[in-house]
Design a protein around this motif. Structure first.
Motif, PDB file in Angstrom:
ATOM      1  N   VAL A  46       0.858  -1.178   0.000  1.00 37.77           N
ATOM      2  CA  VAL A  46       0.000   0.000   0.000  1.00 37.77           C
ATOM      3  C   VAL A  46       0.898   1.232   0.000  1.00 37.77           C
ATOM      4  O   VAL A  46       1.847   1.316   0.770  1.00 37.77           O
ATOM      5  CB  VAL A  46      -0.918   0.017   1.239  1.00 37.77           C
ATOM      6  N   THR A  47       0.597   2.190  -0.873  1.00 37.42           N
ATOM      7  CA  THR A  47       1.378   3.422  -0.940  1.00 37.42           C
ATOM      8  C   THR A  47       0.615   4.541  -0.235  1.00 37.42           C
ATOM      9  O   THR A  47      -0.561   4.782  -0.525  1.00 37.42           O
ATOM     10  CB  THR A  47       1.660   3.825  -2.392  1.00 37.42           C
ATOM     11  N   VAL A  48       1.292   5.198   0.707  1.00 37.42           N
ATOM     12  CA  VAL A  48       0.695   6.279   1.483  1.00 37.42           C
ATOM     13  C   VAL A  48       1.446   7.573   1.176  1.00 37.42           C
ATOM     14  O   VAL A  48       2.679   7.608   1.227  1.00 37.42           O
ATOM     15  CB  VAL A  48       0.767   5.976   2.996  1.00 37.42           C
ATOM     16  N   SER A  49       0.698   8.615   0.860  1.00 31.74           N
ATOM     17  CA  SER A  49       1.305   9.921   0.552  1.00 31.74           C
ATOM     18  C   SER A  49       1.123  10.873   1.723  1.00 31.74           C
ATOM     19  O   SER A  49       0.073  10.880   2.383  1.00 31.74           O
ATOM     20  CB  SER A  49       0.669  10.526  -0.701  1.00 31.74           C
ATOM     21  N   TYR A  50       2.144  11.676   2.010  1.00 27.99           N
ATOM     22  CA  TYR A  50       2.080  12.636   3.106  1.00 27.99           C
ATOM     23  C   TYR A  50       3.169  13.676   2.912  1.00 27.99           C
ATOM     24  O   TYR A  50       4.255  13.371   2.418  1.00 27.99           O
ATOM     25  CB  TYR A  50       2.281  11.937   4.457  1.00 27.99           C
ATOM     26  N   LEU A  51       2.886  14.912   3.248  1.00 23.88           N
ATOM     27  CA  LEU A  51       3.859  16.006   3.256  1.00 23.88           C
ATOM     28  C   LEU A  51       4.685  16.059   1.975  1.00 23.88           C
ATOM     29  O   LEU A  51       5.889  16.313   1.991  1.00 23.88           O
ATOM     30  CB  LEU A  51       4.794  15.870   4.472  1.00 23.88           C
ATOM     31  N   GLY A  52       4.025  15.778   0.846  1.00 24.76           N
ATOM     32  CA  GLY A  52       4.714  15.816  -0.429  1.00 24.76           C
ATOM     33  C   GLY A  52       5.598  14.616  -0.696  1.00 24.76           C
ATOM     34  O   GLY A  52       6.338  14.597  -1.690  1.00 24.76           O
ATOM     35  N   ASP A  53       5.538  13.604   0.162  1.00 21.02           N
ATOM     36  CA  ASP A  53       6.344  12.397   0.005  1.00 21.02           C
ATOM     37  C   ASP A  53       5.411  11.192   0.026  1.00 21.02           C
ATOM     38  O   ASP A  53       4.204  11.328   0.202  1.00 21.02           O
ATOM     39  CB  ASP A  53       7.372  12.290   1.127  1.00 21.02           C
ATOM     40  N   SER A  54       5.963  10.001  -0.151  1.00 23.05           N
ATOM     41  CA  SER A  54       5.144   8.786  -0.109  1.00 23.05           C
ATOM     42  C   SER A  54       5.946   7.635   0.458  1.00 23.05           C
ATOM     43  O   SER A  54       7.179   7.624   0.393  1.00 23.05           O
ATOM     44  CB  SER A  54       4.632   8.425  -1.504  1.00 23.05           C
ATOM     45  N   GLN A  55       5.219   6.664   1.040  1.00 25.51           N
ATOM     46  CA  GLN A  55       5.822   5.449   1.591  1.00 25.51           C
ATOM     47  C   GLN A  55       5.067   4.251   1.039  1.00 25.51           C
ATOM     48  O   GLN A  55       3.832   4.250   1.001  1.00 25.51           O
ATOM     49  CB  GLN A  55       5.714   5.448   3.107  1.00 25.51           C
ATOM     50  N   THR A  56       5.797   3.243   0.612  1.00 24.95           N
ATOM     51  CA  THR A  56       5.180   1.981   0.182  1.00 24.95           C
ATOM     52  C   THR A  56       5.313   0.975   1.312  1.00 24.95           C
ATOM     53  O   THR A  56       6.433   0.640   1.723  1.00 24.95           O
ATOM     54  CB  THR A  56       5.846   1.444  -1.096  1.00 24.95           C
ATOM     55  N   LEU A  57       4.188   0.540   1.826  1.00 24.92           N
ATOM     56  CA  LEU A  57       4.149  -0.342   2.993  1.00 24.92           C
ATOM     57  C   LEU A  57       3.729  -1.734   2.565  1.00 24.92           C
ATOM     58  O   LEU A  57       2.618  -1.931   2.053  1.00 24.92           O
ATOM     59  CB  LEU A  57       3.178   0.219   4.036  1.00 24.92           C
ATOM     60  N   GLY A  58       4.611  -2.722   2.779  1.00 24.34           N
ATOM     61  CA  GLY A  58       4.320  -4.099   2.403  1.00 24.34           C
ATOM     62  C   GLY A  58       3.711  -4.895   3.539  1.00 24.34           C
ATOM     63  O   GLY A  58       3.436  -4.375   4.631  1.00 24.34           O
ATOM     64  N   GLY A  59       3.543  -6.191   3.316  1.00 25.57           N
ATOM     65  CA  GLY A  59       2.932  -7.059   4.316  1.00 25.57           C
ATOM     66  C   GLY A  59       3.714  -7.123   5.613  1.00 25.57           C
ATOM     67  O   GLY A  59       3.129  -7.243   6.694  1.00 25.57           O
ATOM     68  N   ALA A  60       5.056  -7.027   5.523  1.00 23.91           N
ATOM     69  CA  ALA A  60       5.878  -7.076   6.739  1.00 23.91           C
ATOM     70  C   ALA A  60       5.550  -5.907   7.654  1.00 23.91           C
ATOM     71  O   ALA A  60       5.484  -6.064   8.881  1.00 23.91           O
ATOM     72  CB  ALA A  60       7.360  -7.060   6.369  1.00 23.91           C
ATOM     73  N   PHE A  61       5.333  -4.737   7.073  1.00 18.77           N
ATOM     74  CA  PHE A  61       4.983  -3.573   7.885  1.00 18.77           C
ATOM     75  C   PHE A  61       3.713  -3.830   8.677  1.00 18.77           C
ATOM     76  O   PHE A  61       3.663  -3.584   9.893  1.00 18.77           O
ATOM     77  CB  PHE A  61       4.800  -2.339   6.997  1.00 18.77           C
ATOM     78  N   PHE A  62       2.686  -4.331   8.023  1.00 12.42           N
ATOM     79  CA  PHE A  62       1.404  -4.527   8.705  1.00 12.42           C
ATOM     80  C   PHE A  62       1.488  -5.644   9.752  1.00 12.42           C
ATOM     81  O   PHE A  62       0.871  -5.557  10.813  1.00 12.42           O
ATOM     82  CB  PHE A  62       0.309  -4.829   7.683  1.00 12.42           C
ATOM     83  N   ALA A  63       2.280  -6.681   9.470  1.00 11.68           N
ATOM     84  CA  ALA A  63       2.444  -7.756  10.446  1.00 11.68           C
ATOM     85  C   ALA A  63       3.175  -7.261  11.687  1.00 11.68           C
ATOM     86  O   ALA A  63       2.783  -7.559  12.825  1.00 11.68           O
ATOM     87  CB  ALA A  63       3.203  -8.927   9.817  1.00 11.68           C
ATOM     88  N   LEU A  64       4.240  -6.492  11.478  1.00  7.50           N
ATOM     89  CA  LEU A  64       4.998  -5.962  12.608  1.00  7.50           C
ATOM     90  C   LEU A  64       4.189  -4.928  13.382  1.00  7.50           C
ATOM     91  O   LEU A  64       4.269  -4.855  14.616  1.00  7.50           O
ATOM     92  CB  LEU A  64       6.314  -5.354  12.117  1.00  7.50           C
ATOM     93  N   PHE A  65       3.400  -4.135  12.683  1.00  9.86           N
ATOM     94  CA  PHE A  65       2.545  -3.158  13.347  1.00  9.86           C
ATOM     95  C   PHE A  65       1.536  -3.852  14.257  1.00  9.86           C
ATOM     96  O   PHE A  65       1.328  -3.455  15.410  1.00  9.86           O
ATOM     97  CB  PHE A  65       1.819  -2.307  12.304  1.00  9.86           C
ATOM     98  N   ALA A  66       0.901  -4.914  13.748  1.00  9.15           N
ATOM     99  CA  ALA A  66      -0.089  -5.646  14.548  1.00  9.15           C
ATOM    100  C   ALA A  66       0.557  -6.308  15.755  1.00  9.15           C
ATOM    101  O   ALA A  66       0.018  -6.268  16.871  1.00  9.15           O
ATOM    102  CB  ALA A  66      -0.795  -6.693  13.676  1.00  9.15           C
TER     103      ALA A  66
END
Length: 428
Positions: free
Chosen positions: A312-332
Motif C-alpha cells: 500500500v502506498t501512502v502519501s504525506y507532506l509531499g512524500d510517499s511510503q510503500t508499505l508491504g505485508g511485513a509492515f502490517f504484520a509488525l505493526f499488529a
C-alpha cells in the motif's frame, strides 16, 4: 468507570505535570534513539552480536548504578538527582551527533544508560512518594501513560526527523525538549520530594536483604530477570529487523513502534485504576506477560505476510511510503505488545511500591525492580543476537518468546504462593 480523563485531570497538579514532563523527555529520547540504532546497524553493516551490544552497553552501566542510585535517592534530595539526569541526557545527544563507528555507538549508549537510570528511578520514586495512598495506582499508571504518549511521539516525530533531516537535527530537537523538562521540574517540583529514609538508621545491604525477604517482591525480581531477556530482544531487534530485512524506512519504523505505544497510552491509566479497585495485582502481571509472549512469537510472521499482502502506498507532506505485508504484520504484533504492557506495568510498579513501603525504602525497591531487569537486559540481546547470527532472525524472536513464556509460568506459581501467605497484601 475509569476514563482517560482521570489521567488528564492529574495534569492540573503542577508537581505531577512536571514529572510527566520528565517521563516525556526520557521516553521521547529512548524511542527516537532506538530507531537511530536501526539506521546505524544498516549503515555500518553490523552483525547480530554487535547489535546485541548496542542493547547490552546501555544496560551494563545501569546494572552497576541502579542499587547505589536507589539508595542515594532514598536518603538524599531526589530533585537534584532528577535535574542532573536531564543534563546527562543532553550530553548523550551531543555524543550521538558525532558517532562514526559501531564502537562509538556502544560508548555513547553506555552514557545514555546512566542518564536514563537517573531519570527513571528518581521520577518513579517521587511519583510513588507524593501520590495519595488511595490513588497510587492511578498516579503510577498515568505517569507511565504519559511516558507512552512520549514514546509514541518519539516514534513518529523522531522517525520523521531521522528520515527527513538526519541525525544532527534530530538530536538538537531532543536536547531542546529535555531542557524544557529541566526547567519545569526546577520551577514546580518541591525541594527534597523523596529521601525519607535516615541514612544512619539502616545500611543499604540490610535494606535490600529485608526487601528480598518479602515473598512477593522476591517473585517479582525473579520474574523480571527472565522476562527481560525476551522483551529486550524485541525492543532492540524489531526495528533492526524491519530495517535490515525488509528495508522499511525510519519514518515507517516509527509507525510500527507507535502502534504499541498508542495502545499503552490509551489504556494504561485505565488498567492502573482497575488494579486499585480489584486488587490481585500479581494476576494482572501474569496475564500481561503471557500476552507479551504471544505477540513476540507473532513477529516472525512478517516474512510470510511480506509476500502475501499487496503493498500500500501512502502519501504525506509531499512524500510517499510503500508499505508491504511485513509492515502490517509488525505493526499488529507491536500493538499487541502494547496492550500486554498496559496490563502488566501498573500492577508491577504498584507491587514494588507497596513492598518498598513496608521498610520505608521505595527507591530501594524500585532499584531492585530495575536491577532485576538489567541483568536480563545485559545478557539477553547478546544471547538472542548470537542466535540470530548462527540460525535465523526469526529463530531469535522465537527464543525470546520462549524466555517470556518460562518467566510467566514461574511467576504465576511463585506469586500465587506469596499471595496465599499474605492474602490481604495485594488488595487495593
Amino acid at each position: 468507570m475509569a476514563r482517560f480523563g482521570n489521567s488528564v485531570r492529574l495534569l492540573g497538579n503542577a508537581e505531577f505535570a512536571s514529572l510527566a514532563g520528565t517521563a516525556f523527555a526520557r521516553s521521547q529520547a529512548y524511542s527516537t534513539i532506538l530507531i537511530a540504532i536501526a539506521l546505524y546497524a544498516d549503515l555500518f553493516g553490523t552483525t547480530g552480536f554487535v547489535e546485541g551490544l548496542f542493547g547490552t552497553a546501555f544496560a551494563a552501566v545501569q546494572l552497576l548504578v541502579v542499587l547505589p542510585l536507589g539508595r542515594a535517592v532514598d536518603t538524599g534530595n531526589a530533585k537534584r538527582y532528577l535535574l542532573v539526569g536531564f543534563l546527562i541526557n543532553v550530553g548523550v545527544f551531543v555524543g550521538f551527533a558525532f558517532v562514526s563507528s559501531p564502537v562509538h555507538v556502544i560508548l555513547v549508549r553506555m552514557v545514555q544508560g546512566l542518564g536514563a537510570s537517573v531519570l527513571w528511578i528518581t521520577g518513579a520514586t517521587i511519583i510513588g512518594e507524593i501520590s495519595p495512598d488511595d490513588e497510587q495506582g492511578l498516579w503510577l499508571g498515568s505517569y507511565n501513560q504519559f511516558a507512552s504518549v512520549s514514546s509514541l511521539t518519539g516514534d513518529l516525530l523522531g522517525g520523521y526527523l531521522l528520515y527527513a533531516y538526519g541525525f544532527t537535527e534530530t538530536y538538537a530537537v531532543l536536547s531542546l525538549i529535555t531542557l524544557v523538562s529541566f526547567l519545569l521540574v526546577y520551577r514546580f517540583l518541591r525541594d527534597d520530594p523523596g529521601g525519607q529514609t535516615d541514612a544512619e538508621a539502616v545500611d543499604g545491604i540490610e535494606t535490600f536483604r529485608s526487601l528480598l525477604a518479602l515473598p512477593m517482591l522476591r517473585s517479582l525480581v525473579v520474574f523480571r530477570f527472565t522476562f527481560s531477556v525476551g522483551k529486550m530482544a524485541v525492543i532492540i531487534f524489531l526495528p533492526i529487523y524491519a530495517r535490515t530485512t525488509f528495508g522499511i524506512s525510519a519514518f515507517a519504523i516509527g509507525w510500527i513502534m507507535a502502534g504499541g505505544k498508542a495502545t499503552k497510552a490509551v489504556t494504561q491509566g485505565f488498567v492502573g485504576d482497575l488494579t486499585d479497585r480489584y486488587g490481585r495485582r500479581h494476576a494482572f502481571v501474569a496475564i500481561g506477560a503471557l500476552l507479551y509472549g504471544v505477540g513476540t512469537a507473532a513477529i516472525p510472521l512478517a516474512t510470510y505476510f511480506e509476500g502475501t499482502v499487496d503493498p500500500v502506498t501512502v502519501s504525506y507532506l509531499g512524500d510517499s511510503q510503500t508499505l508491504g505485508g511485513a509492515f502490517f504484520a509488525l505493526f499488529a504484533a507491536y500493538s499487541l505488545l502494547g496492550i500486554a504492557d498496559s496490563i502488566r506495568l501498573p500492577a508491577s510498579m504498584s507491587l514494588f511500591v507497596d513492598e518498598g513501603e513496608r521498610h520505608d525504602s521505595v527507591a530501594s525497591a524500585m532499584s531492585l525492580r530495575s536491577i532485576s531487569w538489567k541483568v536480563g537486559q545485559v545478557v539477553g540481546p547478546v544471547i538472542v543476537g548470537t542466535t540470530m547470527d548462527f540460525t535465523t532472525t526469526e529463530t531469535g524472536f522465537l527464543l525470546a518468546a520462549g524466555f517470556i513464556g518460562f518467566a510467566t509460568t514461574l511467576f504465576a506459581l511463585q506469586a500465587r504462593r506469596a499471595a496465599g501467605k499474605n492474602p490481604g497484601e495485594n488488595v487495593a
